[in-house]
Design a protein around this motif. Structure first.
Motif, PDB file in Angstrom:
ATOM      1  N   PRO A  37       0.807  -1.238   0.000  1.00 41.90           N
ATOM      2  CA  PRO A  37       0.000   0.000   0.000  1.00 41.90           C
ATOM      3  C   PRO A  37       0.837   1.284   0.000  1.00 41.90           C
ATOM      4  CG  PRO A  37      -0.980  -1.622   1.451  1.00 41.90           C
ATOM      5  CD  PRO A  37       0.366  -2.171   1.048  1.00 41.90           C
ATOM      6  N   PRO A  38       1.869   1.431   0.852  1.00 40.05           N
ATOM      7  CA  PRO A  38       2.630   2.680   0.751  1.00 40.05           C
ATOM      8  C   PRO A  38       3.289   2.866  -0.611  1.00 40.05           C
ATOM      9  CG  PRO A  38       3.624   1.168   2.379  1.00 40.05           C
ATOM     10  CD  PRO A  38       2.282   0.627   2.032  1.00 40.05           C
ATOM     11  N   LEU A  39       3.769   1.794  -1.202  1.00 36.48           N
ATOM     12  CA  LEU A  39       4.423   1.931  -2.517  1.00 36.48           C
ATOM     13  C   LEU A  39       3.405   2.252  -3.602  1.00 36.48           C
ATOM     14  CD1 LEU A  39       7.086  -0.901  -2.255  1.00 36.48           C
ATOM     15  CD2 LEU A  39       7.497   1.569  -2.294  1.00 36.48           C
ATOM     16  N   ALA A  40       2.207   1.727  -3.478  1.00 34.06           N
ATOM     17  CA  ALA A  40       1.160   2.039  -4.459  1.00 34.06           C
ATOM     18  C   ALA A  40       0.812   3.526  -4.402  1.00 34.06           C
ATOM     19  CB  ALA A  40      -0.084   1.188  -4.181  1.00 34.06           C
ATOM     20  N   LYS A  41       0.726   4.056  -3.192  1.00 33.59           N
ATOM     21  CA  LYS A  41       0.428   5.486  -3.045  1.00 33.59           C
ATOM     22  C   LYS A  41       1.564   6.329  -3.624  1.00 33.59           C
ATOM     23  CE  LYS A  41      -2.093   4.365   1.182  1.00 33.59           C
ATOM     24  NZ  LYS A  41      -1.950   4.242   2.665  1.00 33.59           N
ATOM     25  N   ALA A  42       2.786   5.904  -3.375  1.00 27.90           N
ATOM     26  CA  ALA A  42       3.946   6.640  -3.905  1.00 27.90           C
ATOM     27  C   ALA A  42       3.955   6.605  -5.428  1.00 27.90           C
ATOM     28  CB  ALA A  42       5.236   6.046  -3.342  1.00 27.90           C
ATOM     29  N   ALA A  43       3.527   5.484  -6.004  1.00 29.96           N
ATOM     30  CA  ALA A  43       3.498   5.372  -7.464  1.00 29.96           C
ATOM     31  C   ALA A  43       2.523   6.387  -8.060  1.00 29.96           C
ATOM     32  CB  ALA A  43       3.106   3.954  -7.869  1.00 29.96           C
ATOM     33  N   VAL A  44       1.387   6.545  -7.406  1.00 30.82           N
ATOM     34  CA  VAL A  44       0.416   7.542  -7.874  1.00 30.82           C
ATOM     35  C   VAL A  44       1.010   8.940  -7.728  1.00 30.82           C
ATOM     36  CG1 VAL A  44      -1.833   8.591  -7.389  1.00 30.82           C
ATOM     37  CG2 VAL A  44      -1.581   6.090  -7.425  1.00 30.82           C
ATOM     38  N   ALA A  45       1.658   9.183  -6.605  1.00 29.34           N
ATOM     39  CA  ALA A  45       2.224  10.511  -6.357  1.00 29.34           C
ATOM     40  C   ALA A  45       3.326  10.864  -7.345  1.00 29.34           C
ATOM     41  CB  ALA A  45       2.747  10.589  -4.917  1.00 29.34           C
ATOM     42  N   VAL A  46       4.098   9.868  -7.756  1.00 23.92           N
ATOM     43  CA  VAL A  46       5.241  10.157  -8.637  1.00 23.92           C
ATOM     44  C   VAL A  46       4.807  10.371 -10.085  1.00 23.92           C
ATOM     45  CG1 VAL A  46       6.063   7.909  -9.500  1.00 23.92           C
ATOM     46  CG2 VAL A  46       7.716   9.595  -8.675  1.00 23.92           C
ATOM     47  N   GLY A  47       3.521  10.052 -10.372  1.00 20.45           N
ATOM     48  CA  GLY A  47       3.021  10.349 -11.708  1.00 20.45           C
ATOM     49  C   GLY A  47       2.751   9.154 -12.593  1.00 20.45           C
ATOM     50  N   ALA A  48       2.694   7.945 -12.024  1.00 21.54           N
ATOM     51  CA  ALA A  48       2.369   6.769 -12.835  1.00 21.54           C
ATOM     52  C   ALA A  48       0.944   6.879 -13.373  1.00 21.54           C
ATOM     53  CB  ALA A  48       2.522   5.494 -11.999  1.00 21.54           C
ATOM     54  N   ASP A  49       0.683   6.143 -14.449  1.00 21.16           N
ATOM     55  CA  ASP A  49      -0.656   6.151 -15.043  1.00 21.16           C
ATOM     56  C   ASP A  49      -1.553   5.094 -14.435  1.00 21.16           C
ATOM     57  OD1 ASP A  49      -0.278   8.234 -17.037  1.00 21.16           O
ATOM     58  OD2 ASP A  49       1.163   6.857 -17.941  1.00 21.16           O
ATOM     59  N   GLY A  50      -1.060   4.371 -13.449  1.00 23.39           N
ATOM     60  CA  GLY A  50      -1.912   3.378 -12.812  1.00 23.39           C
ATOM     61  C   GLY A  50      -1.088   2.331 -12.114  1.00 23.39           C
ATOM     62  N   LEU A  51      -1.793   1.314 -11.628  1.00 24.88           N
ATOM     63  CA  LEU A  51      -1.172   0.295 -10.778  1.00 24.88           C
ATOM     64  C   LEU A  51      -1.489  -1.093 -11.292  1.00 24.88           C
ATOM     65  CD1 LEU A  51      -2.234   1.825  -7.366  1.00 24.88           C
ATOM     66  CD2 LEU A  51       0.089   1.813  -8.319  1.00 24.88           C
ATOM     67  N   PHE A  52      -0.635  -2.011 -10.947  1.00 27.60           N
ATOM     68  CA  PHE A  52      -0.780  -3.420 -11.282  1.00 27.60           C
ATOM     69  C   PHE A  52      -0.530  -4.138  -9.959  1.00 27.60           C
ATOM     70  CE2 PHE A  52       0.817  -7.359 -13.341  1.00 27.60           C
ATOM     71  CZ  PHE A  52      -0.133  -7.523 -14.337  1.00 27.60           C
ATOM     72  N   VAL A  53      -1.590  -4.632  -9.346  1.00 26.37           N
ATOM     73  CA  VAL A  53      -1.496  -5.069  -7.949  1.00 26.37           C
ATOM     74  C   VAL A  53      -2.012  -6.494  -7.795  1.00 26.37           C
ATOM     75  CG1 VAL A  53      -2.295  -4.599  -5.603  1.00 26.37           C
ATOM     76  CG2 VAL A  53      -1.835  -2.712  -7.146  1.00 26.37           C
ATOM     77  N   GLU A  54      -1.370  -7.227  -6.901  1.00 27.39           N
ATOM     78  CA  GLU A  54      -1.843  -8.580  -6.611  1.00 27.39           C
ATOM     79  C   GLU A  54      -2.702  -8.612  -5.363  1.00 27.39           C
ATOM     80  OE1 GLU A  54       0.903 -11.778  -6.612  1.00 27.39           O
ATOM     81  OE2 GLU A  54       1.677 -11.213  -8.575  1.00 27.39           O
ATOM     82  N   THR A  55      -3.810  -9.320  -5.493  1.00 32.65           N
ATOM     83  CA  THR A  55      -4.661  -9.542  -4.333  1.00 32.65           C
ATOM     84  C   THR A  55      -5.232 -10.953  -4.458  1.00 32.65           C
ATOM     85  OG1 THR A  55      -6.560  -8.731  -3.087  1.00 32.65           O
ATOM     86  CG2 THR A  55      -6.656  -8.486  -5.463  1.00 32.65           C
ATOM     87  N   HIS A  56      -5.715 -11.480  -3.369  1.00 32.55           N
ATOM     88  CA  HIS A  56      -6.163 -12.878  -3.357  1.00 32.55           C
ATOM     89  C   HIS A  56      -7.257 -12.949  -2.295  1.00 32.55           C
ATOM     90  CE1 HIS A  56      -5.973 -17.278  -2.940  1.00 32.55           C
ATOM     91  NE2 HIS A  56      -5.160 -17.321  -3.991  1.00 32.55           N
ATOM     92  N   PHE A  57      -8.306 -13.689  -2.575  1.00 36.46           N
ATOM     93  CA  PHE A  57      -9.386 -13.717  -1.564  1.00 36.46           C
ATOM     94  C   PHE A  57      -8.956 -14.468  -0.308  1.00 36.46           C
ATOM     95  CE2 PHE A  57     -12.051 -17.762  -1.680  1.00 36.46           C
ATOM     96  CZ  PHE A  57     -11.094 -18.520  -2.331  1.00 36.46           C
ATOM     97  N   ARG A  58      -7.932 -15.318  -0.422  1.00 35.81           N
ATOM     98  CA  ARG A  58      -7.378 -15.984   0.760  1.00 35.81           C
ATOM     99  C   ARG A  58      -5.869 -16.170   0.598  1.00 35.81           C
ATOM    100  NH1 ARG A  58     -10.490 -20.787   3.491  1.00 35.81           N
ATOM    101  NH2 ARG A  58      -8.711 -20.332   4.851  1.00 35.81           N
TER     102      ARG A  58
END
Lengths: 337, 337, 337, 337
Positions: free
Chosen positions: B281-302
């Protein structure tokens, strides 16, 4: 594997870890320390299960212990492997030298360079028909036409040939022409290619990726070996570091490390690592001294006209000087050449 | 290009350089300095010719000047490119979030995780059918069977799908199922694959290799673009450095650098870089702040049951918290999400 | 600590390890596995003893487990530390911005730049009197004369001052002038300096070495803290990697990692990492988003006349734009500025 | 220096660059290319002025051309330097071997180890009284008491002594005891220390920093040499890379690179680079083969009892085997030992 719990982990979380260890068929050994609890895990295959524990609550980390190379590892086969290309052994007492131009550019260029290396006792020649280049705007090799020329020349001179393969689709054209397939550094983790090359049954020269740890490297060899083809020769060709005075940093320490971990033969390619011809001879000598099983060197009958990587190719004079200097180093290292 | 001669280079060698410059159709500008002579070379294409001069006598080095990206470069196309996946634009004012599990493991796992990400407004889902793994002994994905399940679920939920392709032979099975092809970090310089993917016409998500400079990265994009397919989205996912506290070092500086050099959109994948869910999460926020056009994130229901990369997947709660936190960062960065 | 024995280690060697563990006052827990034997070691201080076992016969390696930071670690002090410079807290809810020129070059230059940063609410100013430079032929700072000018200006404007100290001998001149001592990246492991600075009792800004792991970094902080001075602020300023598009690679991932391992506040210096002013504002925003406690930024009232590091200094306009943009990011991150 | 303007740079900005070049006393050579304009700058000292141009409007970058080492460079002194320690030359035809324990731990330990190395012909012994350690909780050396013991033993055995100095304040105690001062890797850019050591007039062994480029390294040597003390011996001891199988990556390529750029002698320290004794002998042999002027090796009469770096110290048997193996490599390299 040792699972390290966070400080103050509640008993319920430790119990959950223990339960999961048992569920996977391993034996848990909890050890309650002053600062932390750790759970040692015993059992065949426990090495690979570390990932499954790191997401459990209160787990700090899971440390794998043991060697993950089931085929390439010296745990399973302590004696050194000798890979044979044609009738040339790689990995035995005699050092192997593979030499030639970066790419085949013309019949004359390859023929003259191949004659040059042959005159110094080299029996396996290199010179790619297909060239991976960082930019699509650079010279990409002669392709199929290059393969034909390679075949003519190698038969004319009675040499064996190693060539880089870049995709499984090139395999058919290569079988019957090349005596050893080369996987380049960029493709070291191209698993489809590793598998295809493994199934060909041909000996494989596997170059280390520029950011691959020794662990990654041996696992890539493992991808070839699981196909049943154990004729894998490893090749160190420099890793990417902050130092830019040389194109890559030749990691000669990897030779004794791999020697300890694996039974596979190891060659060293000082040409791609250095990127500049004057640094190649001292690095080649060092490779012999450190215990490599041979060299993979670029030379060109006229480096100033090379279409690719000219600056790193040895001139005929430089190559001759190197070949004359090597026997003394080989002898000091208890080898012949 | 500027060719730097060695100190004390004889006039004959300087003349030879000048002659070669003219022979190649460029204009030489010799400058005789206090310490050294340099020859500046003017002409279209001079950038690419540096290699040809470095093997000439008395040449110290040849320094290319100018931008080598003929299609990906901002020199040739200053306005930003927007790539569309289905009807979702990437590179425009609205940030794109691509989320989902590392790999599809079962219909239930993918369906539940896909529902989860959809409920937070995500419209492009990830979850590979084919998984490149460093060791051949690790879980390799469900393969063709996985593709079928992916197709069912994405249609059921009305989502778009991105999936990693590992070899040209997988292309036929993927067309009609996936809406965007992903080239993984290990294959960033698998030029045969780049070319095949380019020719498919599908949008491509190109991940940066772990030891690739920004220059290498843009040249790899160029390999796709020379096929005529300009729908390339770049993705930073960490580079290999000496620091091992995170799996890789997320290079967020590359975002403004690429923004300056290229018109292509850039996503950031904090999951693979961090290797551990709490850092995502902190790195995702930093990516938005630095000017990226979006995120590619892993999540899993378990996450604790994931067969691959469980430790880096966000839990449903963590993913929800991140998605709630992002709009404020997007707004601060002058974007929407 | 876990001591891993080599496969097939003879019983005598295992017994010798166990005996040594007991001799050192720890408790041995031998675990006899399928492939290998490991000896877990329990006891206060066992972490530090790994080295002593690795030279014993049949020992493969000794893996330390636990946190080695006795003063800097979050194990020993979970709540975050707030360091106060004058009356400005660093590490609390409000972000700290330290700004100013790289070096003081003249009274006018420092006064004008200090006024500029003060007008944007900055209360701690930087601008070194002593400059470490890679080459002895570069500008080395104004030295003692610079300190006098700094003192005049900071008192005139009511600002606090941070300055780099390069050797213990400079301490006397600095006490009474500077409010916070800075240890530069090159001196992060200059232990004599760390100790001297610690004993001064002044707050210390400790910059991360360019090749220092987070572990090395926290141990360097520990060197200051063992003197009894716990007023240490960490500062990330980029690590050296293979990427040369930026001067260093800013490692923003270290912020959440350090947050987990330590209670010390963390600033980020995007100026030295980027080496180029246009990359500084996006990286500064990302630093706030990732959770840093503040920024350390270079600005100059006339960057084109700077004697040192001009290319990385923000112009007055750029600095103003950055300071106007930051509050929205701070708020998104749950902080004020 | 070559100043590269941005594409489409307005004439006014180009004129401003030209004016600044003239203002600094250099001669501008503008070259108007197809894509870009560059301004070549001629004049003594132009190398150092690059920074001053990069902040001017429309300047893309300034590329320094030429060698920045005014004292250490081979441009200014082509013939190799021989540094003499006592009556032992370093840099001549005969290779120098400096050996001994990491630190002096007791009179017996140092005496026995010194006797050991002397019995193999070694004439300069190492064994630090002051030890820089990453953690303040590790053994820090015997300090002044250690120096006394060192003095006794070296005089008793008629050996010369090299010892690491960590701060200028230790200089007085060392003069009269040590014959050569060592600057450790952590202090390679401790400029105050470099300067103090230079002024002592004693020969200096300068170790390369773990993240120092060859360029940084030679500039650090330059800091010593500007004091008038030209008795500097360089020492490669491994750089930090992503590979963790060895403690550092020994950069043997640096030997031929430094040989080209500088006239200073170069030793190689395989012990600190490898971090493990079994890798030391092959790397030592490779160092001789690559052209180093000698070795800096750790050995201990009882490695399993070493208080510091025991795992990397050669046992008496290993050291003897290495010393017997080296002459053949030295001879192959055209040297004696």
């Amino acid at each position: 594997m040792v699972i390290v719990m966070q400080p103050g982990a509640p008993k319920a979380d430790i119990d959950a870890v223990i339960a999961k260890v048992e569920e996977l068929g391993f034996t848990p050994h909890p050890i309650f320390g002053v600062e932390k609890t750790v759970v040692a895990v015993i059992g065949e295959g426990a090495y690979d299960a570390a990932d499954m524990f790191e997401s459990l609550p209160s787990v700090d980390r899971a440390v794998p212990i043991g060697q993950p190379y089931k085929l390439a590892g010296s745990d399973v086969k302590p004696e050194k492997t000798v890979v044979t290309v044609g009738d040339v052994p790689i990995g035995g007492e005699r050092l192997a030298v593979i030499a030639g131009p970066c790419a085949i550019e013309s019949r004359e260029q390859f023929l003259e360079t191949a004659k040059l290396v042959k005159s110094h006792g080299v029996r396996i020649v290199r010179g790619s028909a297909f060239k991976p280049r960082t930019s699509p705007h650079d010279f990409q090799g002669l392709g199929l036409k290059g393969l034909e020329l390679l075949k003519e020349v190698k038969e004319e001179l009675g040499l064996y040939l190693v060539n880089e393969i870049m995709e499984p689709g090139q395999l058919d054209a290569m079988v019957g022409v090349v005596d050893m397939l080369q996987i380049g550094a960029r493709n070291m983790q191209n698993f489809a290619l590793l598998s295809a090359v493994g199934k060909s049954g041909l000996p494989v020269l596997l170059k280390r990726g520029i950011a691959s740890t020794i662990d990654d490297f041996l696992k890539a060899a493992e991808y070839i070996m699981v196909t049943g083809n154990h004729n894998v020769v490893l090749c160190e060709r420099g890793i990417r570091t902050f130092e830019t005075a040389t194109r890559f940093t030749l990691d000669l320490s990897m030779v004794p490390v791999v020697r300890r971990l694996s039974h596979l033969p190891i060659l060293v390619d000082p040409s791609h690592a250095a990127g500049q011809h004057d640094y190649v001879p001292p690095l080649a000598k060092a490779a012999v001294a450190v215990g490599a099983d041979g060299l993979f060197v670029e030379t060109h009958f006229r480096p100033d006209q090379a279409l690719c990587d000219g600056p790193q190719a040895l001139s005929p004079t430089e190559f001759a000087e190197l070949m004359e200097a090597l026997p003394a180093f080989a002898e000091a290292a208890g080898r012949t050449i």
